[in-house]
Design a protein around this motif. Structure first.
Motif, PDB file in Angstrom:
ATOM      1  N   ASP A  95      64.710 -26.958 -88.587  1.00  0.00           N
ATOM      2  CA  ASP A  95      65.436 -26.635 -87.375  1.00  0.00           C
ATOM      3  C   ASP A  95      64.945 -25.287 -86.837  1.00  0.00           C
ATOM      4  O   ASP A  95      65.255 -24.232 -87.377  1.00  0.00           O
ATOM      5  CB  ASP A  95      66.932 -26.578 -87.731  1.00  0.00           C
ATOM      6  CG  ASP A  95      67.800 -26.363 -86.521  1.00  0.00           C
ATOM      7  OD1 ASP A  95      67.299 -25.864 -85.502  1.00  0.00           O
ATOM      8  OD2 ASP A  95      68.995 -26.688 -86.605  1.00  0.00           O
ATOM      9  N   LEU A  96      64.171 -25.338 -85.767  1.00  0.00           N
ATOM     10  CA  LEU A  96      63.543 -24.103 -85.280  1.00  0.00           C
ATOM     11  C   LEU A  96      64.543 -23.124 -84.688  1.00  0.00           C
ATOM     12  O   LEU A  96      64.359 -21.909 -84.768  1.00  0.00           O
ATOM     13  CB  LEU A  96      62.463 -24.432 -84.247  1.00  0.00           C
ATOM     14  CG  LEU A  96      61.139 -24.924 -84.809  1.00  0.00           C
ATOM     15  CD1 LEU A  96      60.128 -25.074 -83.694  1.00  0.00           C
ATOM     16  CD2 LEU A  96      60.605 -23.978 -85.866  1.00  0.00           C
ATOM     17  N   SER A  97      65.624 -23.633 -84.073  1.00  0.00           N
ATOM     18  CA  SER A  97      66.573 -22.682 -83.497  1.00  0.00           C
ATOM     19  C   SER A  97      67.280 -21.915 -84.606  1.00  0.00           C
ATOM     20  O   SER A  97      67.560 -20.726 -84.494  1.00  0.00           O
ATOM     21  CB  SER A  97      67.573 -23.385 -82.584  1.00  0.00           C
ATOM     22  OG  SER A  97      68.006 -24.590 -83.122  1.00  0.00           O
ATOM     23  N   LEU A  98      67.533 -22.614 -85.702  1.00  0.00           N
ATOM     24  CA  LEU A  98      68.136 -21.962 -86.855  1.00  0.00           C
ATOM     25  C   LEU A  98      67.171 -20.920 -87.432  1.00  0.00           C
ATOM     26  O   LEU A  98      67.549 -19.798 -87.761  1.00  0.00           O
ATOM     27  CB  LEU A  98      68.424 -23.030 -87.905  1.00  0.00           C
ATOM     28  CG  LEU A  98      69.525 -22.751 -88.880  1.00  0.00           C
ATOM     29  CD1 LEU A  98      70.825 -22.655 -88.117  1.00  0.00           C
ATOM     30  CD2 LEU A  98      69.602 -23.889 -89.891  1.00  0.00           C
ATOM     31  N   ALA A  99      65.907 -21.314 -87.521  1.00  0.00           N
ATOM     32  CA  ALA A  99      64.881 -20.412 -88.036  1.00  0.00           C
ATOM     33  C   ALA A  99      64.836 -19.143 -87.191  1.00  0.00           C
ATOM     34  O   ALA A  99      64.758 -18.035 -87.717  1.00  0.00           O
ATOM     35  CB  ALA A  99      63.524 -21.110 -88.007  1.00  0.00           C
ATOM     36  N   TRP A 100      64.931 -19.330 -85.887  1.00  0.00           N
ATOM     37  CA  TRP A 100      64.862 -18.187 -84.966  1.00  0.00           C
ATOM     38  C   TRP A 100      66.060 -17.262 -85.162  1.00  0.00           C
ATOM     39  O   TRP A 100      65.929 -16.045 -85.147  1.00  0.00           O
ATOM     40  CB  TRP A 100      64.819 -18.724 -83.540  1.00  0.00           C
ATOM     41  CG  TRP A 100      64.847 -17.674 -82.484  1.00  0.00           C
ATOM     42  CD1 TRP A 100      63.866 -16.763 -82.212  1.00  0.00           C
ATOM     43  CD2 TRP A 100      65.901 -17.430 -81.554  1.00  0.00           C
ATOM     44  NE1 TRP A 100      64.244 -15.974 -81.172  1.00  0.00           N
ATOM     45  CE2 TRP A 100      65.488 -16.358 -80.734  1.00  0.00           C
ATOM     46  CE3 TRP A 100      67.139 -18.016 -81.322  1.00  0.00           C
ATOM     47  CZ2 TRP A 100      66.283 -15.851 -79.710  1.00  0.00           C
ATOM     48  CZ3 TRP A 100      67.929 -17.529 -80.303  1.00  0.00           C
ATOM     49  CH2 TRP A 100      67.503 -16.450 -79.506  1.00  0.00           C
ATOM     50  N   LEU A 101      67.238 -17.870 -85.378  1.00  0.00           N
ATOM     51  CA  LEU A 101      68.448 -17.065 -85.519  1.00  0.00           C
ATOM     52  C   LEU A 101      68.451 -16.230 -86.789  1.00  0.00           C
ATOM     53  O   LEU A 101      68.910 -15.097 -86.795  1.00  0.00           O
ATOM     54  CB  LEU A 101      69.689 -17.972 -85.540  1.00  0.00           C
ATOM     55  CG  LEU A 101      70.227 -18.442 -84.199  1.00  0.00           C
ATOM     56  CD1 LEU A 101      71.465 -19.289 -84.412  1.00  0.00           C
ATOM     57  CD2 LEU A 101      70.548 -17.256 -83.311  1.00  0.00           C
ATOM     58  N   ILE A 102      67.973 -16.807 -87.871  1.00  0.00           N
ATOM     59  CA  ILE A 102      68.218 -16.159 -89.164  1.00  0.00           C
ATOM     60  C   ILE A 102      67.023 -15.385 -89.701  1.00  0.00           C
ATOM     61  O   ILE A 102      67.193 -14.419 -90.434  1.00  0.00           O
ATOM     62  CB  ILE A 102      68.714 -17.200 -90.195  1.00  0.00           C
ATOM     63  CG1 ILE A 102      69.016 -16.529 -91.532  1.00  0.00           C
ATOM     64  CG2 ILE A 102      67.753 -18.328 -90.374  1.00  0.00           C
ATOM     65  CD1 ILE A 102      69.813 -17.350 -92.456  1.00  0.00           C
ATOM     66  N   SER A 103      65.784 -15.753 -89.313  1.00  0.00           N
ATOM     67  CA  SER A 103      64.665 -15.173 -90.067  1.00  0.00           C
ATOM     68  C   SER A 103      63.986 -14.028 -89.338  1.00  0.00           C
ATOM     69  O   SER A 103      64.120 -13.852 -88.129  1.00  0.00           O
ATOM     70  CB  SER A 103      63.655 -16.268 -90.404  1.00  0.00           C
ATOM     71  OG  SER A 103      63.260 -16.923 -89.231  1.00  0.00           O
ATOM     72  N   ASP A 104      63.247 -13.233 -90.107  1.00  0.00           N
ATOM     73  CA  ASP A 104      62.454 -12.156 -89.532  1.00  0.00           C
ATOM     74  C   ASP A 104      61.132 -12.706 -89.028  1.00  0.00           C
ATOM     75  O   ASP A 104      60.688 -12.380 -87.952  1.00  0.00           O
ATOM     76  CB  ASP A 104      62.183 -11.083 -90.596  1.00  0.00           C
ATOM     77  CG  ASP A 104      63.482 -10.523 -91.136  1.00  0.00           C
ATOM     78  OD1 ASP A 104      64.307 -10.099 -90.321  1.00  0.00           O
ATOM     79  OD2 ASP A 104      63.681 -10.543 -92.361  1.00  0.00           O
ATOM     80  N   ARG A 105      60.512 -13.543 -89.869  1.00  0.00           N
ATOM     81  CA  ARG A 105      59.253 -14.160 -89.458  1.00  0.00           C
ATOM     82  C   ARG A 105      59.337 -15.658 -89.691  1.00  0.00           C
ATOM     83  O   ARG A 105      60.086 -16.133 -90.541  1.00  0.00           O
ATOM     84  CB  ARG A 105      58.093 -13.580 -90.273  1.00  0.00           C
ATOM     85  CG  ARG A 105      57.774 -12.122 -89.884  1.00  0.00           C
ATOM     86  CD  ARG A 105      56.502 -11.657 -90.542  1.00  0.00           C
ATOM     87  NE  ARG A 105      56.596 -11.800 -91.996  1.00  0.00           N
ATOM     88  CZ  ARG A 105      55.548 -12.035 -92.769  1.00  0.00           C
ATOM     89  NH1 ARG A 105      54.348 -12.170 -92.254  1.00  0.00           N
ATOM     90  NH2 ARG A 105      55.701 -12.143 -94.075  1.00  0.00           N
ATOM     91  N   ILE A 106      58.545 -16.406 -88.921  1.00  0.00           N
ATOM     92  CA  ILE A 106      58.534 -17.857 -89.056  1.00  0.00           C
ATOM     93  C   ILE A 106      57.104 -18.318 -89.297  1.00  0.00           C
ATOM     94  O   ILE A 106      56.171 -17.833 -88.643  1.00  0.00           O
ATOM     95  CB  ILE A 106      59.068 -18.544 -87.776  1.00  0.00           C
ATOM     96  CG1 ILE A 106      60.521 -18.146 -87.519  1.00  0.00           C
ATOM     97  CG2 ILE A 106      58.949 -20.066 -87.880  1.00  0.00           C
ATOM     98  CD1 ILE A 106      61.103 -18.710 -86.243  1.00  0.00           C
ATOM     99  N   ALA A 107      56.947 -19.230 -90.276  1.00  0.00           N
ATOM    100  CA  ALA A 107      55.653 -19.876 -90.488  1.00  0.00           C
ATOM    101  C   ALA A 107      55.832 -21.346 -90.157  1.00  0.00           C
ATOM    102  O   ALA A 107      56.727 -21.997 -90.690  1.00  0.00           O
ATOM    103  CB  ALA A 107      55.195 -19.711 -91.926  1.00  0.00           C
TER     104      ALA A 107
END
Lengths: 299, 334, 322
Positions: free
Chosen positions: B228-240
């Motif tokens: 879930d990319l929106s979740l990734a955006w909300l919670i993480s510092d960096r995304i791979a």
């Protein structure tokens, strides 16, 4: 709250689990009938000797030989003038004991082989399962006869023989259940917190295959009691012990059938049937109660 | 920047991580041939996780993100590459070092129902890590640590929950219990494998907030695995972003979501669900689905589905490189 | 005449402990070619409501009240025999688990042919032709009819399920979480397909989902369910931009939105109520941040906010009065 309270809580929890188990089991009429029959036999085995004079097992006056039921001997007497009722009661002790002890052996071997085989897989699994297959396909009656003949007719040997010839089915069932349980995430979680194999098998696999072991064991007990009767009837039993199978053996070989001495043959026969039936009933009932698929609805 | 300084700040350095599985083909074909095909679930992964960082491994099913998460925890044996944990090469871990590593690194699974032993009480679930690692013999101390872990995981009145079973708890409580089971060992690294995707929307935020708080207060670093990319955006510092066992793009959460570089990321971002009336009718969507990791396309592994593919893409595998500062990608045309 | 009109549909499950009031007083209507979304979290009664329409319910479910009309024809008293005709020909359903609905050892095409022939009297050849056409319509290569279910990917399998559902030209399609198990990209593909088919064939669609964005992408109108009841009902745009019920507001706020601000919204405190004994008054009052005295005592009445947009909440009554 302190430690003592946690201990008390654990106890309360067991009580809660037991009562929730009972509330489901209670609704199974087959299981209840089986349990009542088994309880009666268990009481008979435990209390019988205190209620009935079993000393009349010894040879009595000649007039009383092969006598139909009287007010004194409720189930009549045999060729040596021994009381059949006393024989049935003493026999119930031995038969139940042989059944339970043999089942315990079979359960331990079956569970250990099943879990180890399913858990480790690969070579271990292949070896253990081929070993199990051997026991599964060996015609058990001849094997039992041969082993009983080789080891000699003692009660311990009978238990041993029945125990080691009846575990293969259990091992197969436990193995397949282990295969499914070991893939569950909680087993992986257990590994992630650093648990070793033995810990995982004992704390995570065993409790989750236990219901199956339990339900299966009860059925094995029925088979074990039947096997004991068969062995004794065929003359491989311990002649110094009174068991239902031994009684049938003597009744048969002394010609109870030609005498028309039904009271000599029927009581031990009926007892065997009832006990085997009660174990089977309980086994099926447990299967239904403990099988999570059939319990889904109350979640 | 000095390379050594970098290394010291990294909790985890992954270089060329590979997890390949051998699978035998179908039953009938296995009778005639002994052909074994190779599933390249994770196929050369490079990333770093800094102390106190939340790094998100995002991708669709079949991208290898879960396999990667388990491989860095050594729950699966990697078949290649190296993983450095606190600067130590994990392949060289001795048995006792691995035992200690099991206390430092934990995992939280997707399905809190499946990841908890149904026949274990709450107390026993959380106390088990202490017992397994022989951390405390004293009953009272054990109870205190269990209660502390439960309340740290946001479960109020922990002692009243001790004798409950997982099925007596709600979904959110169960996931908090799973987190408590990890926290009791005071880990500094947690792999969270889709920790909220089985939970209802209304309770997700609570669990996510808890995880962020644990990072802020206890300095726990996360490898957060999600689709879930929106979740990734909300919670993480960096995304791979992963595709077929490789990272195709890596950067800060805002960079990856707000200005994606790779065509695959762009496509994924364009279909991120939003709670409003939108029309799908005019949208151009990627064709097809992620292929089977047995047959990974040659060249750029994304080229058969890429709307911008050129002949070069099917011949040459693009290098994974830094495109703008701290924003990495693997595509010939960015 | 409306394609589908449901009024006060109430279904309970009977347990040892009493009745689970799974769905109560559900009223919905659907026009030709319209799509309506029924959203709610787990155990909100959305699936029960939809399955009650065609009585595909477990044995212990009882439809207690309500009328269901398809083009004016009341089917609430239909016999099992009549229902068999209604299912598929009038109302078709697409389930979430496409893998389980297909027999793994039979070719996909044969399974569709068989299903088609149960409902329409067609020769084997005609049915095969129809199957190939259906595959074409759901954008699968018609040559793949000879393949087995395991050779299809998740998205493809769901397309097969859609092909089966539209095989008999139903007037209404019920989608029970049809895309939940799929990846976002595949989900978008499948929803796009459903949208196209719905417009081409002027089908009514009832989409059951827990995912607000799926509703946003496909539905003209939306009904939000909580604890067995519809709490808000209106045009999708209106409900999303100006939600009237506090539950809807909380649900939308909890949805991670990349177009919004980058922070974690508060979750709704507590858990959904036990439907064996739901709380009195408004069922949401125990978790509602705006609840006041009246909410725990009195069941809120339906308030119209604007044409076609209505909600059950005391606060709205108050707003209207003031």
């Amino acid at each position: 709250m302190n430690s003592a309270l946690v201990k008390k809580d654990t106890f309360a929890l067991w009580k809660k689990n037991l009562s929730s188990f009972w509330s489901i089991y209670r609704q199974n009429s087959m299981g209840l009938i089986g349990m009542v029959i088994l309880l009666i036999f268990a009481l008979m085995a435990i209390l019988g000797p205190y209620l009935v004079d079993i000393t009349i097992m010894t040879v009595d006056g000649v007039t009383q030989v092969i006598h139909p039921p009287t007010s004194e001997y409720w189930l009549g007497t045999d060729d040596l003038g021994k009381d059949i009722l006393a024989g049935v009661i003493v026999g119930s002790r031995v038969s139940l004991m042989v059944g339970l002890a043999a089942t315990a052996i079979s359960m331990v071997i079956g569970t250990v082989v099943g879990i180890v085989s399913g858990f480790y897989g690969r070579v271990v699994d292949a070896l253990l399962m081929r070993f199990t297959d051997v026991f599964l396909v060996i015609p058990w009656l001849p094997l039992m006869l041969v082993m009983a003949a080789l080891l000699g007719p003692s009660l311990g040997n009978i238990i041993f023989v029945i125990g080691i010839t009846s575990w293969a089915g259990t091992a197969r069932i436990i193995r397949s259940q282990t295969l499914s349980v070991k893939e569950r995430p909680y087993v992986e979680r257990a590994r992630a917190i650093g648990s070793g194999d033995t810990h995982i098998m004992f704390y995570h696999i065993l409790p989750n295959v236990f219901p199956l072991i339990f339900a299966n064991t009860v059925l094995v007990a029925a088979v074990a009691i039947l096997s004991e009767t068969t062995l004794s009837f065929l003359g491989m039993g311990d002649p110094t012990q009174v068991t239902w199978g031994m009684m049938l053996h003597f009744a048969f070989s002394m010609g109870a059938v030609s005498f028309g001495a039904w009271w000599w043959l029927l009581p031990p026969g009926i007892c065997v049937v009832l006990v085997v039936l009660s174990f089977t009933f309980i086994g099926y009932a447990l299967d239904e109660v403990l099988n999570p698929k059939l319990r889904r609805r109350d979640q | 920047m000095n390379k050594d300084f970098n290394e010291a700040n990294n909790l985890l350095s992954v270089r060329g991580l590979e997890v390949h599985f051998a699978v035998r083909s179908g039953f009938f074909s296995s009778l005639v041939s002994r052909k074994i095909s190779l599933v390249r679930a994770v196929d050369g992964l490079d990333f770093e996780l800094k102390k106190g960082e939340i790094l998100c491994l995002a991708g669709e099913s079949g991208s290898g993100k879960t396999t990667a998460g388990k491989a860095v925890l050594r729950l699966l044996e990697p078949t290649g590459g190296e993983v450095l944990f606190k600067g130590e090469e994990m392949n060289a871990f001795s048995k006792s070092r691995l035992r200690h590593f099991r206390q430092e690194a934990q995992i939280i699974f997707q399905d809190p129902f499946e990841s908890l032993n149904p026949r274990q009480t709450v107390f026993s679930t959380v106390a088990e890590p202490l017992e397994v690692n022989r951390l405390t013999r004293d009953r009272r101390e054990k109870e205190e640590r269990v209660a502390k872990a439960l309340s740290d995981a946001g479960l109020s009145n922990p002692r009243e929950l001790f004798m409950r079973y997982p099925h007596e708890l709600s979904g959110g409580q169960r996931q908090r219990l799973a987190i408590a089971g990890a926290l009791v060992l005071h880990p500094d690294f947690i792999v969270a494998d889709e920790p909220v995707s089985m939970l209802d929307l209304s309770i997700r935020a609570g669990i996510l907030k808890l995880m962020v708080e644990l990072r802020d207060n206890k300095g726990i670093s996360y490898l957060f695995i999600t689709h879930d990319l929106s979740l990734a955006w909300l919670i993480s510092d960096r995304i791979a972003i992963m595709y077929l066992g490789k990272i195709v793009e890596l950067g800060s959460a805002d960079d990856v979501i707000k200005s994606p570089l790779h065509p695959y990321t762009k496509a994924l971002v364009s279909v991120i669900p939003v709670p409003k009336r939108v029309s799908l009718a005019g949208k151009t969507l990627l064709k097809g689905e992620t292929p089977d990791p047995v047959n990974i396309p040659l060249g750029c592994r994304f080229h058969p589905r890429c709307p911008e593919a050129q002949p070069r893409c099917s011949e040459e595998e693009p290098a994974y490189r830094e495109i703008t500062p701290k924003h990495f990608g693997a595509c010939h045309f960015i | 005449m409306r394609l589908l009109e449901v009024e006060n549909l109430t279904t309970y499950y009977k347990l040892k402990e009493g009745y689970v009031r799974a769905c109560e007083n559900i009223s919905l209507h659907l026009e030709r070619g319209e799509a309506i979304g029924l959203v709610g979290e787990s155990a909100s009664g959305k699936t029960t409501a939809a399955l009650s329409l065609i009585k595909l319910l477990p044995e212990n479910a009882h439809v207690m009240a309500g009328s269901i009309k398809i083009e004016g024809r009341d089917i609430s008293g239909a016999t099992e025999e009549e229902l068999r005709h209604i299912r598929w020909k009038d109302i078709a359903i697409i389930f979430q688990g496409a893998m389980n609905a297909l027999n793994p050892v039979r070719r996909v095409g044969a399974q569709i042919v068989e299903a088609v022939r149960i409902h329409d009297k067609l020769s084997e050849k005609e049915a095969c032709k129809r199957t190939a056409e259906l595959f074409d319509q759901v954008e699968i290569d018609p040559d793949r009819v000879r393949e087995y279910p395991h050779e299809f990917s998740g998205g493809m399998r769901q397309r097969v399920m859609i092909a089966m559902a539209i095989a008999c030209n139903p007037k209404i399609i019920i989608g029970d979480e049809p895309t939940t198990a799929l990846d976002v990209m595949v989900q978008a593909q499948v929803l796009q397909l459903l949208e196209t088919l719905r417009r081409e064939r002027e089908m009514g669609m009832l989409l059951i989902t827990h995912d607000l964005s799926v509703v946003g992408e496909t539905c003209d109108r939306v009904a939000v369910m909580y604890a067995g009841q519809i709490v808000e009902n209106g045009p999708t745009e209106k409900v999303f931009s100006d939600p009237a019920h506090p539950y809807t507001r909380a649900l939308i706020a909890a949805f991670p939105n990349i177009e919004g601000e980058r922070f974690l919204a508060a979750s709704i405190p507590g858990n959904p109520p036990n439907l064996l004994a739901p709380p009195g008054g408004c069922r949401f009052h125990e978790r509602c941040s705006e609840a006041y005295g009246l909410c725990s005592n009195e069941v809120p009445a339906l308030t119209n906010i604007s044409p076609g947009h209505s909600a059950f909440c005391h606060l709205l009554q108050r707003r209207v009065k003031v």
